[in-house]
Design an enzyme around this catalytic site. Structure first.
Site, PDB file in Angstrom:
ATOM      1  N   ASP A 277       0.872  -1.176   0.000  1.00 22.80           N
ATOM      2  CA  ASP A 277       0.000   0.000   0.000  1.00 22.80           C
ATOM      3  C   ASP A 277       0.912   1.228   0.000  1.00 22.80           C
ATOM      4  O   ASP A 277       2.135   1.123   0.120  1.00 22.80           O
ATOM      5  CB  ASP A 277      -0.958  -0.015   1.198  1.00 22.80           C
TER       6      ASP A 277
HETATM    7  C1  NOJ Z   1      -3.921   3.994   0.307  1.00 23.37           C
HETATM    8  C2  NOJ Z   1      -5.115   3.100   0.369  1.00 23.37           C
HETATM    9  O1  NOJ Z   1      -5.097   2.337   1.558  1.00 23.37           O
HETATM   10  C3  NOJ Z   1      -5.226   2.157  -0.800  1.00 23.37           C
HETATM   11  O2  NOJ Z   1      -6.461   1.498  -0.720  1.00 23.37           O
HETATM   12  C4  NOJ Z   1      -5.058   2.902  -2.087  1.00 23.37           C
HETATM   13  O3  NOJ Z   1      -5.242   2.031  -3.173  1.00 23.37           O
HETATM   14  C5  NOJ Z   1      -3.682   3.532  -2.105  1.00 23.37           C
HETATM   15  N1  NOJ Z   1      -3.588   4.469  -1.003  1.00 23.37           N
HETATM   16  C6  NOJ Z   1      -3.355   4.232  -3.413  1.00 23.37           C
HETATM   17  O4  NOJ Z   1      -4.017   5.419  -3.506  1.00 23.37           O
END
Ligand code: NOJ
Length: 743
Positions: A277
């Site tokens: 993530d």
């Molecule tokens: C953080 C989030 O937890 C995730 O779900 C998302 O896809 C990413 N950022 C990218 O923006």
């Protein structure tokens, strides 16, 4: 046999075995590429950077092969410009992948995923993902970070909005449909984008529903509750996975060899890409799991995370880690192999560029219609006293009030960065446009936004309501109150909405409350006050026309709750599939019924809350219709099921009302006695069927021993012989049951 013959035979055998083991042509191409790559180029593939405001600075990184994928670049011209550098100017001409969070729509926004799950209709989820894929791919996005299939049993957690709710089975079905919608039949076809099953894993269990918080999840529970949707996503072909932010039992997901290598790769044989993530590798430092970025990179690479999204750990330290022997280059090759495989699957080597087609792909008539249909199916009718809904022809005027009645941005819900609120059709606009000739529309917001504490407008709304035959009160939460990092400890209606409802009620006019929110809210008192309640979640671009049709009876509600609605926040976690206790609730005495001076022993010793009892406000699976459905007795094809047999359970569903409508027929089972304590009920199947007024349909479900299997302490899944109870019912808390035995 002479030596010469033996050698010939051996050579022949070698050729034959070589042929039978001949690698898939794509794998061969990957081998070839990897053999030409420098360590630095390999690590470049494992590096993902954001395009936001950085596209110009990135050209050198792309040219040098220091970046393999880019997220958040949504301008087709820039996408092509960067891609041209990658495929024409970088040494090995490996294309980039452009990624974006396209969660419940790109431009045409569908209901939030929790709303889509409330449709209990995989076709709704698939069409939502398909429209999103078509729109997003038109600007060059070939990878979305969806579906989010975290089991969410805590409505305080803002990201419940992005989830499919509390149940592993429902989430598996809806999540798999989303994967299919995003990826289509062929990933390389125009309009298809790679899906990403996220967040692996247990993120929804964040303690106290506070985002990014720690989780403790026993392996048994991981396997039984949190893993199944991810396995279903793999079966549906999900091209990628994303690690979660949380630690699980002390190990951050991005550093977990158990999750990412043992389970994902070894047990599930997954050959897709695993991306971290955003910054989750680097965040293993504040977690206190790694001392510095180098250690974070080492742990993530060893744990099997292929791509570092915005963590800079791989690009800065992996080369050094490999050279020092801390990370084996074989692991790097495995990661690069997964990444290149995705690029081949997406057809990027053959078709790296996006056709710059402008806005033609957005808001097509068919997409808007699908978004409206999805919004209709995602609404749950919670209450309908005196059949207030649908509005009768005698209604000549409606008061449209409340902070969500005309909020183009809020009805879109969370996680839709690319949405354009000016395209949203609000309930007020839709009622005026579509029903304005039928009824007089009196509009007065009363409160300008959901948290508004200025009560001055309420009296104006009440005055407007006095002039109308019925009050339509659009309540709820602004979009910004749910989603990532938007956890709430108090999940009641924000601001002065409760006061506004009470004042509206005072007019004596029938009140229909429509709730547009990102989570289940604790609205027990509001539900008591309102005559009818439609729970609409955040319904997206076409929420207004969908709600207008439901209110005026052109459409019939068919949504069912994908998550339990608590009476009060202290009940959380509250979910239907909880384990059986040794002292199930009995003879509940609520707090106000306890006599003053009552003895400690006077009210029994069973499992419930003195102030909330033992039931939620509305159970999982609950939802009414404008018609009524009568469930007949459940019939079984046999009372005993052999380990290799099938059992059929059937039930007649009769539409006893006046409208042709759809009903979600639900199958639950209970394993009465197990070597481990079992849940009181588990959803094992459902079917959304349309039944004409007066018609009876026979619904059947097939059960095998495999459906009854559960995980044991030795981490094996198997069924246990014994007695089971089965329900075919309209929700998780009703229905008559039948018993059968597994032998
Ligand atoms: C953080 C989030 O937890 C995730 O779900 C998302 O896809 C990413 N950022 C990218 O923006």
């Amino acid at each position: 046999m002479k030596i010469k013959d033996i050698i010939i035979l051996a050579l022949l055998l070698a050729v034959i075995t070589g042929c039978s083991e001949k690698k898939d042509p794509v794998e061969q191409k990957i081998d070839q590429l990897i053999s030409q790559m420098t360590l630095k180029e390999k690590i470049g593939q494992m590096n993902q950077l954001t395009g936001i405001g950085m596209a110009d600075d990135m050209t050198n990184a792309v040219r040098n092969g220091d970046v393999g994928s880019i997220l958040n670049e949504i301008d087709a011209v820039t996408v092509n410009k960067l891609q041209k550098i990658a495929v024409e100017e970088s040494r090995l001409k490996i294309p980039l992948i452009f990624a974006r969070d396209v969660i419940h729509g790109y431009k045409t926004i569908f209901p939030i995923p929790l709303g889509q799950a409330a449709s209990w209709n995989p076709a709704v989820a698939e069409s939502g993902a398909r429209v999103a894929a078509e729109e997003a791919s038109s600007v060059g996005i070939r990878w979305t970070f969806a579906p989010m299939i975290d089991i969410s049993r805590d409505p305080r957690w803002g990201r419940i909005a992005e989830s499919c709710g509390e149940d592993p089975y429902l989430t598996s079905v809806i999540g798999a449909a989303m994967v299919k919608g995003f990826q289509g039949d062929t990933l390389s076809a125009p309009g298809s984008i790679a899906a990403c099953a996220k967040h692996f894993v247990g993120y929804g269990a964040s303690e106290s529903g506070k985002d990014y918080n720690t989780t403790w999840i026993p392996e048994l529970q991981l396997r039984e509750v949190y893993f199944p949707p991810f396995q279903a996503a793999i079966e549906a072909g999900a091209a990628t996975f994303m690690c979660s932010f949380n630690d699980i039992n002390g190990v951050p997901a991005s550093g977990s060899t158990f999750l990412n290598r043992q389970v994902l790769r070894k047990e599930w044989k997954y050959d897709g890409v695993l991306v971290s993530d955003w910054g989750s590798i680097e965040q293993m430092i504040p977690h206190g799991f790694c001392a510095d970025l180098k250690e974070a990179g080492e742990k993530a690479a060893i744990a099997g995370v292929d791509i570092d999204m915005m963590g800079y750990a791989y690009i800065n330290h992996l080369e050094e880690l490999v050279k020092s022997g801390a990370v084996n280059e074989k692991l790097i090759d495995e990661a690069v192999r997964n990444i290149l495989r995705l690029k081949f699957r997406l057809g990027l080597f053959e078709n790296p560029y996006v056709k710059e087609q402008g806005r033609d792909a957005f808001y097509t008539e068919s997409s808007l219609q699908k978004a409206k249909d999805a919004a209709i199916e995602s609404v749950v009718l919670l209450k309908n006293d005196n059949d207030v809904l649908p509005l009768s022809n005698n209604i000549k005027s409606v008061a449209v009030v409340g902070p969500l009645s005309d909020s183009q941005a809020d009805q879109l819900g969370t996680w839709c960065f690319d949405a354009e609120p000016e395209h949203s059709v609000t309930p007020l606009t839709a009622i005026r446009n579509d029903y304005g000739t039928q009824v007089r529309v009196i509009a007065e917001e009363g409160l300008t936004y959901s948290r508004d504490k200025n009560a001055n407008g309420i009296s104006k709304a009440v005055a407007a309501a006095r002039n109308a035959d019925v009050i339509l009160f659009f309540a709820g939460e602004e979009a910004v109150l749910s989603g990532e990092a938007r956890s709430r400890a108090d999940i009641s209606l924000p601001g002065k909405q409760m006061e506004m409802l009470a004042a509206l009620k005072q007019t004596g006019k029938p009140v229909v409350m429509i709730v547009m929110a990102g989570r289940p809210l604790t609205i027990e008192k509001e539900v008591e006050m309102a005559d009818a309640v439609l729970y609409a979640f955040h319904g997206g671009t076409m929420a207004g026309p969908a709600l207008a049709d439901l209110i005026f009876g052109k459409a019939i509600p068919s949504g069912k709750l994908p998550v339990t609605m608590p009476r009060m926040v202290g009940q959380v976690p509250v979910y239907y599939s909880h384990k059986m206790t040794g002292r199930p609730a009995q003879n509940i005495t609520l707090i106000d019924d306890i006599e003053v001076g009552a003895k400690q022993t006077s009210i029994g010793f069973t499992s419930y809350h003195l102030d909330a009892g033992d039931s939620p406000l509305f159970p999982f699976g609950y939802g009414l219709s404008y018609t009524t459905f009568k469930y007949g007795d459940v019939k079984l094809s046999a009372t005993a099921l052999g380990m290799n047999d099938e059992l059929t359970a059937t039930c007649d569903i009769t539409n006893t009302g006046n409208y042709t409508a759809s009903e979600v027929v639900q199958l639950y089972i209970r394993d009465k006695v197990g070597s481990l304590v079992r849940p009181v009920k588990e959803l094992k199947g459902f079917d959304k069927v349309q039944v004409e007024a007066g018609q009876t349909k026979t619904i059947s479900f097939t059960i095998t021993a495999n459906d009854l299997a559960f995980w044991h302490e030795d981490m094996a899944k198997r069924p246990e012989a014994g007695d089971f109870t089965l329900w075919i019912a309209t929700d998780s808390s009703s229905g008559t049951s039948v018993d059968f035995t597994l032998r």
